[in-house]
Design a protein around this motif. Structure first.
Motif: not given
Length: 222
Positions: A90, A98, A101, A105
């Motif tokens: 991730v 990021w 996401l 996640e």
């Protein structure tokens, strides 16, 4: 021309290039930056996460990680090794990745960090390893930095202790990623102007964040 000011939360950093130059005079910080670049090159050449992790652990001591060698031993074994693999999935795509996401996640990332923390190990120690493995995304989550990001974290004054727990990982990375995206052009120019080590835009923001939030005390005004 001097790089443009950097805005972090409610703070305006007028001379970020000076801050990077000051930080680079610290031997640990200088070595850490070169280690991060070496690990980035290793990743690009196909060195597996398991091998890079072993190197990143003791590299985190160069920026005053409070994790001990017994913690490193735990982190190199299951179930901690699985947590690093989850985080690797991730954190690969920078601040924009990021921010994109899904909630599930991000929850996986939070759970992985919680697995690595505990006892005397706070999120700062974990972040200092992750910033060597994923310099394109991560920031160092010292207590002062978390507070500087405008998150309302309260800690005892004085020496940096790294007391923030795993619950601060997602909020801190959210705030840091937002600042990285908002300052992208200025940070790219700043990183290019810094000559002491190879940094990308995200790393330049992280280094300025450390100096502005805590590191200025090491450089008294002349």
């Amino acid at each position: 021309m001097s790089p443009a000011p950097i805005v972090i939360a409610s703070h305006v950093i007028d001379d970020p290039l000076r801050m990077l130059a000051q930080r680079a005079t610290l031997p640990g910080a200088f070595g850490y930056d070169h280690s991060a670049h070496a690990l980035r090159v290793a990743a690009a050449r196909g060195v597996l996460l398991a091998d890079r992790l072993a190197l990143a652990l003791h590299g985190s001591w160069m920026v005053n990680s409070r994790a001990t060698s017994p913690v490193f031993r735990r982190w190199l074994q299951e179930p901690a090794r699985h947590a690093w693999i989850l985080l690797d999935a991730v954190l690969a795509d920078g601040p924009e990745g990021w921010a994109s996401l899904a909630d599930d996640e991000r929850a996986v990332a939070a759970q992985a960090v919680a697995m690595l923390c505990g006892g005397d190990v706070g999120v700062a120690a974990v972040s200092k390893v992750l910033a060597l493995l994923h310099p394109q995304t991560m920031c160092l989550m010292d207590d002062h930095a978390i507070a500087f990001l405008g998150l309302g974290y309260e800690f005892a004054p004085g020496e940096e202790k790294g007391t923030a727990g795993a619950s601060w990982f997602v909020p801190a990375l959210d705030a840091f990623s937002a600042a990285a995206v908002a300052n992208r052009d200025a940070l790219t120019a700043l990183a290019a102007a810094h000559t002491a080590a190879v940094l990308d835009a995200t790393q330049a923001l992280d280094r300025v964040l450390w100096v502005a939030s805590y590191g200025e005390r090491f450089f008294p005004a002349e």
